[in-house]
Design a protein around this motif. Structure first.
Motif, PDB file in Angstrom:
ATOM      1  N   THR A  45     -12.661  10.640 -69.205  1.00  0.00           N
ATOM      2  CA  THR A  45     -11.801  10.829 -70.375  1.00  0.00           C
ATOM      3  C   THR A  45     -10.336  10.675 -69.970  1.00  0.00           C
ATOM      4  OG1 THR A  45     -11.503  13.221 -70.126  1.00  0.00           O
ATOM      5  CG2 THR A  45     -13.458  12.486 -71.333  1.00  0.00           C
ATOM      6  N   PHE A  46      -9.492  10.526 -70.973  1.00  0.00           N
ATOM      7  CA  PHE A  46      -8.051  10.487 -70.728  1.00  0.00           C
ATOM      8  C   PHE A  46      -7.342  11.275 -71.816  1.00  0.00           C
ATOM      9  CE2 PHE A  46      -9.142   6.828 -73.318  1.00  0.00           C
ATOM     10  CZ  PHE A  46      -8.185   6.817 -74.317  1.00  0.00           C
ATOM     11  N   ASP A  47      -6.236  11.890 -71.473  1.00  0.00           N
ATOM     12  CA  ASP A  47      -5.394  12.623 -72.416  1.00  0.00           C
ATOM     13  C   ASP A  47      -4.123  11.809 -72.642  1.00  0.00           C
ATOM     14  OD1 ASP A  47      -7.230  14.677 -72.410  1.00  0.00           O
ATOM     15  OD2 ASP A  47      -6.111  15.912 -70.982  1.00  0.00           O
ATOM     16  N   ALA A  48      -3.849  11.468 -73.893  1.00  0.00           N
ATOM     17  CA  ALA A  48      -2.664  10.655 -74.175  1.00  0.00           C
ATOM     18  C   ALA A  48      -2.150  10.938 -75.565  1.00  0.00           C
ATOM     19  CB  ALA A  48      -2.999   9.167 -74.040  1.00  0.00           C
ATOM     20  N   VAL A  49      -0.860  10.744 -75.740  1.00  0.00           N
ATOM     21  CA  VAL A  49      -0.265  10.811 -77.071  1.00  0.00           C
ATOM     22  C   VAL A  49      -0.838   9.668 -77.906  1.00  0.00           C
ATOM     23  CG1 VAL A  49       1.872  10.549 -78.375  1.00  0.00           C
ATOM     24  CG2 VAL A  49       1.845  11.916 -76.275  1.00  0.00           C
ATOM     25  N   ASP A  50      -1.178   9.955 -79.147  1.00  0.00           N
ATOM     26  CA  ASP A  50      -1.724   8.952 -80.045  1.00  0.00           C
ATOM     27  C   ASP A  50      -0.798   8.833 -81.243  1.00  0.00           C
ATOM     28  OD1 ASP A  50      -4.086   7.192 -80.685  1.00  0.00           O
ATOM     29  OD2 ASP A  50      -4.087   8.444 -82.474  1.00  0.00           O
ATOM     30  N   SER A  51      -0.116   7.719 -81.351  1.00  0.00           N
ATOM     31  CA  SER A  51       0.872   7.558 -82.417  1.00  0.00           C
ATOM     32  C   SER A  51       0.249   7.639 -83.795  1.00  0.00           C
ATOM     33  CB  SER A  51       1.589   6.215 -82.253  1.00  0.00           C
ATOM     34  OG  SER A  51       2.272   6.158 -81.018  1.00  0.00           O
ATOM     35  N   GLU A  52      -1.020   7.240 -83.910  1.00  0.00           N
ATOM     36  CA  GLU A  52      -1.698   7.273 -85.196  1.00  0.00           C
ATOM     37  C   GLU A  52      -2.016   8.692 -85.646  1.00  0.00           C
ATOM     38  OE1 GLU A  52      -2.015   3.195 -83.753  1.00  0.00           O
ATOM     39  OE2 GLU A  52      -2.323   5.131 -82.791  1.00  0.00           O
ATOM     40  N   THR A  53      -2.071   9.636 -84.701  1.00  0.00           N
ATOM     41  CA  THR A  53      -2.409  11.028 -85.012  1.00  0.00           C
ATOM     42  C   THR A  53      -1.126  11.847 -84.992  1.00  0.00           C
ATOM     43  OG1 THR A  53      -4.454  10.610 -83.784  1.00  0.00           O
ATOM     44  CG2 THR A  53      -4.072  12.861 -84.494  1.00  0.00           C
ATOM     45  N   SER A 225       0.593   3.702 -79.193  1.00  0.00           N
ATOM     46  CA  SER A 225       0.153   3.198 -80.496  1.00  0.00           C
ATOM     47  C   SER A 225      -1.005   2.217 -80.326  1.00  0.00           C
ATOM     48  CB  SER A 225       1.301   2.492 -81.221  1.00  0.00           C
ATOM     49  OG  SER A 225       0.813   1.752 -82.331  1.00  0.00           O
ATOM     50  N   GLN A 226      -2.154   2.540 -80.918  1.00  0.00           N
ATOM     51  CA  GLN A 226      -3.277   1.621 -80.886  1.00  0.00           C
ATOM     52  C   GLN A 226      -2.947   0.350 -81.675  1.00  0.00           C
ATOM     53  OE1 GLN A 226      -7.303   3.521 -81.337  1.00  0.00           O
ATOM     54  NE2 GLN A 226      -6.062   5.322 -81.846  1.00  0.00           N
ATOM     55  N   HIS A 227      -2.226   0.500 -82.786  1.00  0.00           N
ATOM     56  CA  HIS A 227      -1.847  -0.676 -83.572  1.00  0.00           C
ATOM     57  C   HIS A 227      -1.004  -1.636 -82.740  1.00  0.00           C
ATOM     58  CE1 HIS A 227      -3.062   1.837 -87.002  1.00  0.00           C
ATOM     59  NE2 HIS A 227      -3.091   0.733 -87.728  1.00  0.00           N
ATOM     60  N   ASP A 289       6.519   5.407 -82.028  1.00  0.00           N
ATOM     61  CA  ASP A 289       7.105   6.696 -82.402  1.00  0.00           C
ATOM     62  C   ASP A 289       6.442   7.307 -83.636  1.00  0.00           C
ATOM     63  OD1 ASP A 289       7.994   5.066 -84.429  1.00  0.00           O
ATOM     64  OD2 ASP A 289      10.131   5.377 -84.046  1.00  0.00           O
ATOM     65  N   SER A 290       5.311   6.752 -84.067  1.00  0.00           N
ATOM     66  CA  SER A 290       4.518   7.195 -85.223  1.00  0.00           C
ATOM     67  C   SER A 290       5.080   6.750 -86.569  1.00  0.00           C
ATOM     68  CB  SER A 290       4.310   8.719 -85.229  1.00  0.00           C
ATOM     69  OG  SER A 290       3.449   9.111 -84.168  1.00  0.00           O
TER      70      SER A 290
END
Length: 374
Positions: A45-53, A225-227, A289-290
């Protein structure tokens, strides 16, 4: 998103598995290897900031279809040898790395790499093409039932594995079932690998696809950002659909979503925007930056096929469930690979008719809704 002017260490037998649809799961799941001597299992697993969330700073995700290698030592002080290779599960990131050589080992450990088969990878430098990698803690080679539990990607590498995992979403929807490659223009054994160049640099560099070497360069924080990851991968996909013979693009730096740039730029940037939204199953483009652009709310936008956002909205509606293209983009993918349109006009007047896609009725109403008229 700017445009300027494609090896994992897996064994060949593993690489062939499952590529016609998606990289296969691990050669054995964690459950399958549990209890066997010479096997080490767990979940990556990995822990990361998710711009979509937005509002949830860090998200824990499974690292799916990620390459692993099993390394071992016959004696505590002896040399280390690679014994096996495989992939984490395409469902949940589980893995079971087993010594299948028949040679007893005193010590085993698992190496994890920022790549998936030989189809995509994240490297730290465009010259060395060195993938990110780390090892699990060593375990006794003969002991049974060696579960590592949850293995976390080191924090300073986490976004590399986020790019690897996110790319699964594009691979699964890439619209090519004819070859085990990204596009039908490539044949088995000659697949072009998608390469991301990423550094944990605090975001000093602008993300872009380089048409010269075909690599995607991800700014350090942009990979949140996944996008954005999928947009840049969309440039790579488009480059492969054009078989490297893509058209000259003008007036594309900068390329605002809501204003006219050029008809070539609107397609060349609009298609990757549409790739990211289509693959993510939404109607947005989310920045690192979301902040985001909603393609369903074009308030104040300029009109016509020179506006990137108008092209995106039209493509998404054409591919939508209940839309004229059958609820997916597969025939557009074929149309682009065949006709290599330079503008949305070329796509509409040449590529779509050649592919048997409609340009009247519901289809025409869609593009006119997005202020594109021919």
């Amino acid at each position: 998103m700017k445009i300027t002017a494609g090896v994992s260490a897996l064994a060949g037998g593993v690489l062939a598995a499952g590529l016609a649809m998606a990289p296969a799961g691990a050669t054995g799941t964690a459950a399958a290897g549990a209890g066997k001597a010479g096997c080490v299992s767990g979940t990556l697993t990995f822990d990361a900031v998710d711009s979509e969330t937005k509002g949830k700073p860090t998200v824990t995700s499974a690292a799916r279809n990620a390459n692993w290698e099993l390394w071992g030592k016959a004696t505590a002080s002896g040399p280390e040898t690679r014994l096996a290779a495989g992939l984490t599960s395409h469902r949940d990131g589980t893995f079971s790395a087993c010594n299948t050589t028949g040679k007893p080992m005193a010590q085993l450990r698992v190496k994890f790499l920022s790549s998936s088969t030989k189809m995509w990878r994240v490297v730290s430098d465009a010259r060395t093409l060195q993938e990110y990698a780390f090892f699990s803690a060593p375990r006794p080679g003969a002991a049974a039932g060696q579960s590592l539990g949850t293995v976390k990607v080191p924090a300073d590498m986490a976004l590399a594995w986020k790019a690897v995992d996110t790319t699964n979403k594009l691979w699964w929807k890439r619209g090519n079932t004819r070859t085990p490659c990204w596009t039908r223009n490539e044949s088995a054994g000659k697949c072009v690998q998608l390469t991301y160049v990423w550094k944990n640099d605090g975001g000093r560099f602008v993300s872009r696809w380089d048409g010269g070497n075909g690599y995607v360069y991800l700014g350090g924080l942009d990979a949140r950002s996944q996008h954005l990851i999928l947009h840049e991968a969309g440039h790579f996909l488009m480059g492969r659909l054009y078989d490297g013979r893509y058209p000259r693009v003008t007036n594309c730096n900068p390329h605002p979503m809501d204003k006219r740039s050029s008809d070539t730029c609107a397609l060349w940037e609009g298609f990757p925007d549409a790739v990211s939204a289509y693959v993510m199953g939404d109607r947005r483009y989310v920045h690192g930056d979301s902040s985001f652009v909603d393609f369903d709310k074009p308030k104040g936008w300029q009109t016509g096929d020179q506006v990137e956002g108008r092209v995106v909205g039209a493509l998404l509606d054409l591919w939508a469930k209940g839309g004229p293209d059958g609820g997916n983009w597969d025939r557009t993918i074929d149309a682009i690979a065949t006709s290599r349109p330079g503008t949305f006009r070329d796509y509409w007047l040449v590529a779509r008719p050649a592919a048997g896609l409609p340009v009247t009725g519901q289809a025409r109403s869609i593009i006119e809704k997005h202020t594109i008229r021919y």
